[in-house]
Design an enzyme around this catalytic site. Structure first.
Site, PDB file in Angstrom:
ATOM      1  N   ILE B  87       0.629   5.092   5.874  1.00 49.78           N
ATOM      2  CA  ILE B  87       1.265   4.326   6.939  1.00 49.78           C
ATOM      3  C   ILE B  87       1.590   2.917   6.451  1.00 49.78           C
ATOM      4  O   ILE B  87       0.753   2.259   5.834  1.00 49.78           O
ATOM      5  CB  ILE B  87       0.314   4.208   8.160  1.00 49.78           C
ATOM      6  CG1 ILE B  87      -0.171   5.599   8.568  1.00 49.78           C
ATOM      7  CG2 ILE B  87       0.995   3.496   9.319  1.00 49.78           C
ATOM      8  CD1 ILE B  87      -1.436   5.568   9.398  1.00 49.78           C
ATOM      9  N   CYS B  88       2.802   2.464   6.742  1.00 51.33           N
ATOM     10  CA  CYS B  88       3.168   1.092   6.399  1.00 51.33           C
ATOM     11  C   CYS B  88       3.055   0.234   7.663  1.00 51.33           C
ATOM     12  O   CYS B  88       3.939   0.242   8.508  1.00 51.33           O
ATOM     13  CB  CYS B  88       4.586   1.052   5.850  1.00 51.33           C
ATOM     14  SG  CYS B  88       5.135  -0.597   5.462  1.00 51.33           S
ATOM     15  N   LEU B  89       1.952  -0.466   7.773  1.00 50.13           N
ATOM     16  CA  LEU B  89       1.712  -1.296   8.956  1.00 50.13           C
ATOM     17  C   LEU B  89       0.976  -2.554   8.487  1.00 50.13           C
ATOM     18  O   LEU B  89      -0.006  -2.450   7.746  1.00 50.13           O
ATOM     19  CB  LEU B  89       0.857  -0.502   9.965  1.00 50.13           C
ATOM     20  CG  LEU B  89       0.521  -1.190  11.282  1.00 50.13           C
ATOM     21  CD1 LEU B  89       1.775  -1.453  12.098  1.00 50.13           C
ATOM     22  CD2 LEU B  89      -0.446  -0.340  12.098  1.00 50.13           C
TER      23      LEU B  89
END
Lengths: 482, 155
Positions: B87-89
């Protein structure tokens, strides 16, 4: 060594030299006045500052605003950090609305929350603490000092470079005051100081760290020149931090490098190391930096770059060195034909690559200069001071080759006009005199002519300076039809 | 063994038990309380609605000073989530320089952030460039594909 003893030492050396070498060579009694060690990298235009001085500069700035705005130094720092140390912005914003700038900089919270009741549960470890174990921020968020320190340690350990550290509470806009961070044990205080100083240097256009490994110097640019020679020996471009590349700008150089990379096929042909002698067609491999070639087979002297007769080069023979200007290309024309465009590009690329090669040779000469100096001292039986000219000459040669190489990028992009004419004239002078210098430095020890070399160091460094300094203004007109 | 981190995870889990987040279940592994399995419902009104996405969350040695590691176990078509489920967060970015994590963020609020990432894909900071360009050029088509994959994998 102080001044007096230094000059004594010089005298000693020269006496020794005169006695031993007899009449064979004329000796210059004093070092020539025009020898500039870091030629082309004129350090008059740069100041070398240590970090402690930057720290003082920051402290002065902080106390100035502390008095002007009548707010604590913590708040001044947060404001300056928020607005990239820009004095104008900070002052304008302050006079517009002190409340707003304090909020925007994370000094005051959006909604002040109610003070906590004790025992208080730390929102990080979920344990309860009494008041003296809690770090309470002015936004009302408190954390136990153990978690708070661990958090800070974690941030600094993982290489935090932003000195604006937020309150750990989610969504909170408060930035930690520096006095709080510094109140924890070392090394936090000094590490935080370093981060602040680095931010300050990063935001100031006229300051830059030396990119040399472990070099502590900060360089301040006082003029428009970009080639820096740091006290640690690293040479670099002040603007891009890459290798020095005056007279061409960082942007044009990047464009050029992309272009020639895309054009490798062309480059393969040009970088081929051999050419034929224009007279006898014997293949010739160039293995030294000088472009004045003499064919081994027929003794014909010619220029490596344009393959023309060397007699037409250099003022000493009455000729005129002009192979830096493209021939057969109508430069005045607004729009070049496809064929002319290729010729135009090839002209500059050819010369760029030539000087690049020569630059590499010069670097090689520089590496072996100690050995050559030893030989010279042995052969002429002279002292160390006397042979300094050898190192000076190759140092200068490296700088000249580098400048010439980059000057062909600039030449390629410059639009025709008075400025370009002037530039090509300066380039021409530098190129001619660099070729002569190059020849002189490639001579074997017994054939080395110290006086002539010294003369050429002087002349060449003057030409180098005038070419570099002549091209610093940003009003250069660039061709758009390439 | 009860380190401060374990104690915190225990308390967080207890709170999630007594005050659960709507539709989200968090279950620790029997032999390791640091390893959590999460069922996250796709937000209503989005192309992920109706899906039940399985995630793994691991609170490593550095927790809570460092963010937990999270990964989707269920395939999902989303510009900020790649085929491996990463996840890119910003709050859980494993790159320390970019990471916006602070130790006061809880597992629950982190899961809510992931859920809102499903509602609002960020095509300017994509992890899967192919999906992101699909999103940019043909948003309707991309959403239809996401819906199809949700029905296929996340039922």
């Amino acid at each position: 060594m102080d001044r007096d003893s230094e000059s004594e030492y010089e005298e000693e050396v020269e006496e020794e030299f005169e006695e031993e070498s007899g009449e064979e060579m004329m000796v210059d009694p004093s070092p020539p006045p025009f020898v500039v060690k870091d030629s082309g990298l004129d350090n008059e235009h740069f100041t070398f500052i240590n970090v402690a001085d930057i720290k003082t500069e920051i402290d002065n700035l902080l106390s100035e605003y502390e008095q002007m705005f009548q707010i604590p130094s913590d708040d001044v720092l947060r404001i300056l950090l928020q607005f990239q140390w820009k004095r104008d912005t900070v002052q304008n914003k302050w006079f517009d609305s002190p409340e707003r700038i304090l909020f925007e900089s994370g000094c005051t919270p959006a909604n002040p929350s109610t003070p906590p009741t004790y025992p208080y549960e730390c929102p990080i470890c979920y344990c309860s603490y009494e008041q003296n174990d809690i770090v309470l921020l002015n936004c009302g968020h408190g954390f136990c000092k153990y978690c708070f320190t661990a958090h800070l340690k974690q941030l600094l350990k993982k290489g935090q470079t932003n000195p604006q550290i937020r309150c750990p509470q989610e969504q909170c806009t408060i930035k930690l005051p520096s006095s709080l961070i510094k109140s924890f044990n070392e090394p936090y205080a000094s590490q935080y100081n370093t981060i602040v100083v680095t931010d300050y240097i990063g935001q100031r256009k006229n300051l830059r760290w030396c990119p040399g490994a472990n070099c502590p110097w900060v360089i301040r640019r006082d003029g428009l020149l970009r080639n820096v020679a740091c006290l640690c020996g690293t040479k670099f471009c002040f603007e891009c931090g890459g290798p020095p590349h005056m007279p061409v700008s960082c942007e044009l150089r990047r464009k050029w490098l992309e272009r020639i990379q895309a054009d490798t096929e062309n480059l393969d042909w040009i970088t081929a190391n051999t050419k034929q002698c224009p007279k006898c067609r014997n293949p010739i491999e160039k293995n030294e930096g000088c472009n004045h070639m003499t064919c081994r087979a027929c003794r014909h002297e010619f220029c490596w770059i344009c393959l023309g007769d060397w007699k037409t080069h250099g003022s000493s023979t009455g000729g005129y060195y002009s192979c830096n200007r493209p021939k057969n290309v109508d430069l005045e024309k607004k729009q070049m034909s496809a064929k002319a465009r290729i010729e135009y590009f090839t002209h500059y690329l050819d010369r760029y690559v030539s000087h690049q090669k020569s630059h590499e040779y010069a670097e090689k000469q520089k590496k072996n200069i100690l050995e050559k100096q030893e030989n010279y001292m042995r052969h002429f039986n002279c002292g160390r001071k006397v042979v300094e000219f050898l190192a000076d000459s190759v140092d200068l040669l490296v700088d000249c080759r580098n400048a010439l190489m980059n000057s062909y990028i600039l030449g390629f992009y410059l639009a025709p006009g008075v400025k370009k004419d002037l530039f090509e004239m300066q380039q021409q002078q530098l190129e001619a005199s660099t070729e002569r210098l190059s020849e002189l430095t490639e001579k074997k020890v017994p054939d080395t002519n110290r006086q002539e070399t010294l003369d050429f160091i002087g002349i060449t460094s003057k030409f180098l300076h005038s070419m570099l300094e002549g091209m610093v203004d940003s009003l250069l007109v660039v061709r758009t039809d390439l | 063994m009860s380190t401060p981190a374990i104690k915190r995870i225990q308390k967080e889990l207890a709170r999630l038990q007594s005050d659960p987040l709507e539709g989200i279940t968090v279950t620790p592994a029997e032999d390791n309380i640091r390893y959590l399995t999460v069922i996250l419902p796709g937000p209503k009104g989005t192309c992920y609605e109706g899906g039940k996405f399985k995630l793994e969350v691991f609170c490593g040695e550095g927790y809570p000073m460092q963010p937990p590691q999270c990964r989707f176990l269920t395939r999902i078509y989303h510009p900020n989530i790649d085929r491996l489920g990463r996840i890119c967060l910003d709050i859980i970015d494993q790159n320390p320089a970019k990471c916006q994590w602070t130790p006061a963020i809880q597992i629950g609020s982190m899961l809510l952030s992931i859920q809102s990432l499903l509602s609002e894909p960020n095509v300017d900071d994509p992890l899967d460039e192919r999906v992101a360009s699909h999103w940019r050029t043909d948003r309707k088509g991309a959403e239809a594909e996401a819906r199809r994959q949700t029905l296929q994998h996340a039922k």
